[in-house]
Design a protein around this motif. Structure first.
Motif, PDB file in Angstrom:
ATOM      1  N   LEU A   1     -15.937  -1.025  -0.960  1.00  0.00           N
ATOM      2  CA  LEU A   1     -14.824  -1.057  -0.015  1.00  0.00           C
ATOM      3  C   LEU A   1     -13.514  -0.694  -0.690  1.00  0.00           C
ATOM      4  CD1 LEU A   1     -15.593  -4.370   1.915  1.00  0.00           C
ATOM      5  CD2 LEU A   1     -16.155  -2.033   2.587  1.00  0.00           C
ATOM      6  N   ALA A   2     -12.596  -0.169   0.113  1.00  0.00           N
ATOM      7  CA  ALA A   2     -11.218   0.084  -0.296  1.00  0.00           C
ATOM      8  C   ALA A   2     -10.330  -0.694   0.668  1.00  0.00           C
ATOM      9  CB  ALA A   2     -10.897   1.567  -0.243  1.00  0.00           C
ATOM     10  N   GLN A   3      -9.481  -1.554   0.132  1.00  0.00           N
ATOM     11  CA  GLN A   3      -8.596  -2.375   0.952  1.00  0.00           C
ATOM     12  C   GLN A   3      -7.147  -2.080   0.591  1.00  0.00           C
ATOM     13  OE1 GLN A   3      -9.263  -6.590   0.561  1.00  0.00           O
ATOM     14  NE2 GLN A   3      -7.525  -7.117   1.838  1.00  0.00           N
ATOM     15  N   ASP A   4      -6.401  -1.554   1.563  1.00  0.00           N
ATOM     16  CA  ASP A   4      -4.974  -1.307   1.355  1.00  0.00           C
ATOM     17  C   ASP A   4      -4.205  -2.615   1.491  1.00  0.00           C
ATOM     18  OD1 ASP A   4      -5.345   1.451   1.058  1.00  0.00           O
ATOM     19  OD2 ASP A   4      -5.202   1.789   3.212  1.00  0.00           O
ATOM     20  N   PHE A   5      -3.098  -2.712   0.758  1.00  0.00           N
ATOM     21  CA  PHE A   5      -2.247  -3.899   0.866  1.00  0.00           C
ATOM     22  C   PHE A   5      -0.804  -3.519   0.542  1.00  0.00           C
ATOM     23  CE2 PHE A   5      -3.858  -3.777  -3.463  1.00  0.00           C
ATOM     24  CZ  PHE A   5      -2.729  -4.003  -4.226  1.00  0.00           C
ATOM     25  N   GLU A   6       0.096  -4.405   0.908  1.00  0.00           N
ATOM     26  CA  GLU A   6       1.522  -4.255   0.596  1.00  0.00           C
ATOM     27  C   GLU A   6       2.026  -5.546  -0.013  1.00  0.00           C
ATOM     28  OE1 GLU A   6       3.574  -3.308   4.210  1.00  0.00           O
ATOM     29  OE2 GLU A   6       2.981  -1.210   4.124  1.00  0.00           O
ATOM     30  N   ILE A   7       2.942  -5.420  -0.959  1.00  0.00           N
ATOM     31  CA  ILE A   7       3.596  -6.576  -1.568  1.00  0.00           C
ATOM     32  C   ILE A   7       5.089  -6.407  -1.326  1.00  0.00           C
ATOM     33  CG2 ILE A   7       4.058  -7.818  -3.702  1.00  0.00           C
ATOM     34  CD1 ILE A   7       1.434  -6.546  -4.784  1.00  0.00           C
TER      35      ILE A   7
ATOM     36  N   ILE B   1      18.656  -2.723  -3.755  1.00  0.00           N
ATOM     37  CA  ILE B   1      17.286  -2.261  -3.999  1.00  0.00           C
ATOM     38  C   ILE B   1      16.254  -3.210  -3.396  1.00  0.00           C
ATOM     39  CG2 ILE B   1      17.864  -0.975  -6.076  1.00  0.00           C
ATOM     40  CD1 ILE B   1      16.803  -3.397  -7.677  1.00  0.00           C
ATOM     41  N   LEU B   2      16.709  -4.360  -2.932  1.00  0.00           N
ATOM     42  CA  LEU B   2      15.795  -5.328  -2.319  1.00  0.00           C
ATOM     43  C   LEU B   2      16.116  -5.482  -0.852  1.00  0.00           C
ATOM     44  CD1 LEU B   2      15.680  -8.099  -5.048  1.00  0.00           C
ATOM     45  CD2 LEU B   2      13.993  -6.332  -4.604  1.00  0.00           C
ATOM     46  N   PRO B   3      15.172  -5.678   0.011  1.00  0.00           N
ATOM     47  CA  PRO B   3      13.759  -5.813  -0.305  1.00  0.00           C
ATOM     48  C   PRO B   3      13.123  -4.467  -0.647  1.00  0.00           C
ATOM     49  CG  PRO B   3      14.056  -5.889   2.065  1.00  0.00           C
ATOM     50  CD  PRO B   3      15.430  -5.808   1.447  1.00  0.00           C
ATOM     51  N   ALA B   4      12.021  -4.530  -1.371  1.00  0.00           N
ATOM     52  CA  ALA B   4      11.258  -3.343  -1.741  1.00  0.00           C
ATOM     53  C   ALA B   4       9.783  -3.633  -1.487  1.00  0.00           C
ATOM     54  CB  ALA B   4      11.481  -3.004  -3.210  1.00  0.00           C
ATOM     55  N   THR B   5       9.013  -2.585  -1.219  1.00  0.00           N
ATOM     56  CA  THR B   5       7.595  -2.757  -0.931  1.00  0.00           C
ATOM     57  C   THR B   5       6.763  -1.966  -1.928  1.00  0.00           C
ATOM     58  OG1 THR B   5       8.066  -3.025   1.421  1.00  0.00           O
ATOM     59  CG2 THR B   5       5.801  -2.521   0.819  1.00  0.00           C
ATOM     60  N   ILE B   6       5.782  -2.653  -2.541  1.00  0.00           N
ATOM     61  CA  ILE B   6       4.799  -2.023  -3.412  1.00  0.00           C
ATOM     62  C   ILE B   6       3.538  -1.836  -2.580  1.00  0.00           C
ATOM     63  CG2 ILE B   6       3.352  -2.331  -5.455  1.00  0.00           C
ATOM     64  CD1 ILE B   6       5.640  -4.019  -6.616  1.00  0.00           C
ATOM     65  N   HIS B   7       3.002  -0.643  -2.592  1.00  0.00           N
ATOM     66  CA  HIS B   7       1.760  -0.354  -1.865  1.00  0.00           C
ATOM     67  C   HIS B   7       0.619  -0.281  -2.869  1.00  0.00           C
ATOM     68  CE1 HIS B   7       3.845   0.628   1.900  1.00  0.00           C
ATOM     69  NE2 HIS B   7       4.785   1.107   1.099  1.00  0.00           N
ATOM     70  N   GLY B   8      -0.561  -0.651  -2.444  1.00  0.00           N
ATOM     71  CA  GLY B   8      -1.705  -0.583  -3.330  1.00  0.00           C
ATOM     72  C   GLY B   8      -3.014  -0.513  -2.565  1.00  0.00           C
ATOM     73  N   THR B   9      -4.057  -0.205  -3.293  1.00  0.00           N
ATOM     74  CA  THR B   9      -5.407  -0.183  -2.745  1.00  0.00           C
ATOM     75  C   THR B   9      -6.333  -0.825  -3.760  1.00  0.00           C
ATOM     76  OG1 THR B   9      -4.939   1.896  -1.598  1.00  0.00           O
ATOM     77  CG2 THR B   9      -7.251   1.268  -1.794  1.00  0.00           C
TER      78      THR B   9
END
Length: 134
Positions: free
Chosen positions: A114-120, A90-98
């Motif tokens: 503003l809206a800023q997209d990011f990934e973890i 299950i790893l690596p995994a990516t969490i997306h967010g704004t």
């Protein structure tokens, strides 16, 4: 705007298998947050099978406009089905967010929403390359 993330250490007591993720939004380049606009909001999308108690987070609302905004959340990986053969890793995994926030340029500058997209990226620390001995 600069976004930093971090995961709690093993010394912090969390439910088995979960991780607590910390988000820090820090103004850069002479920008500052507008405290009167209220707290920043952050939307989180976890991978299929993963779980988080909340998808909509509210960051701290500092009284100092130059201060960083902070938010944190818990995430849990999919629970294995012990009646079936092991699934793929299950790893690596990516969490997306704004992140949604008001920010202003300079002392008397224009303010914008503003809206800023990011990934973890969440990865197994055992898979990180080891530094060579010196």
């Amino acid at each position: 705007m600069c976004l930093h993330t971090g995961v709690t250490s093993k010394r912090v007591r969390e439910p088995a298998g979960s991780s607590r993720i910390h988000l820090i939004l820090r103004p850069t380049g002479g920008a500052h947050f507008e405290p009167a606009a209220g707290p920043a909001r952050i939307w989180i999308e976890v991978p299929t099978g993963w779980n988080t108690p909340r998808q909509l987070l509210m960051a701290t609302s500092p009284t100092d406009p130059d201060a960083a905004l902070l938010a944190e959340f818990e995430v849990r990986p999919p629970q294995p089905d012990l009646t079936k053969p092991p699934a793929s890793p299950i790893l690596p995994a990516t969490i997306h967010g704004t992140a949604f926030y008001f920010v202003c340029e300079g002392e008397q500058g224009e303010c914008q929403f503003l809206a800023q997209d990011f990934e973890i990226l969440i990865r197994d620390p055992r898979s990180d390359p080891q530094e060579p001995d010196k």
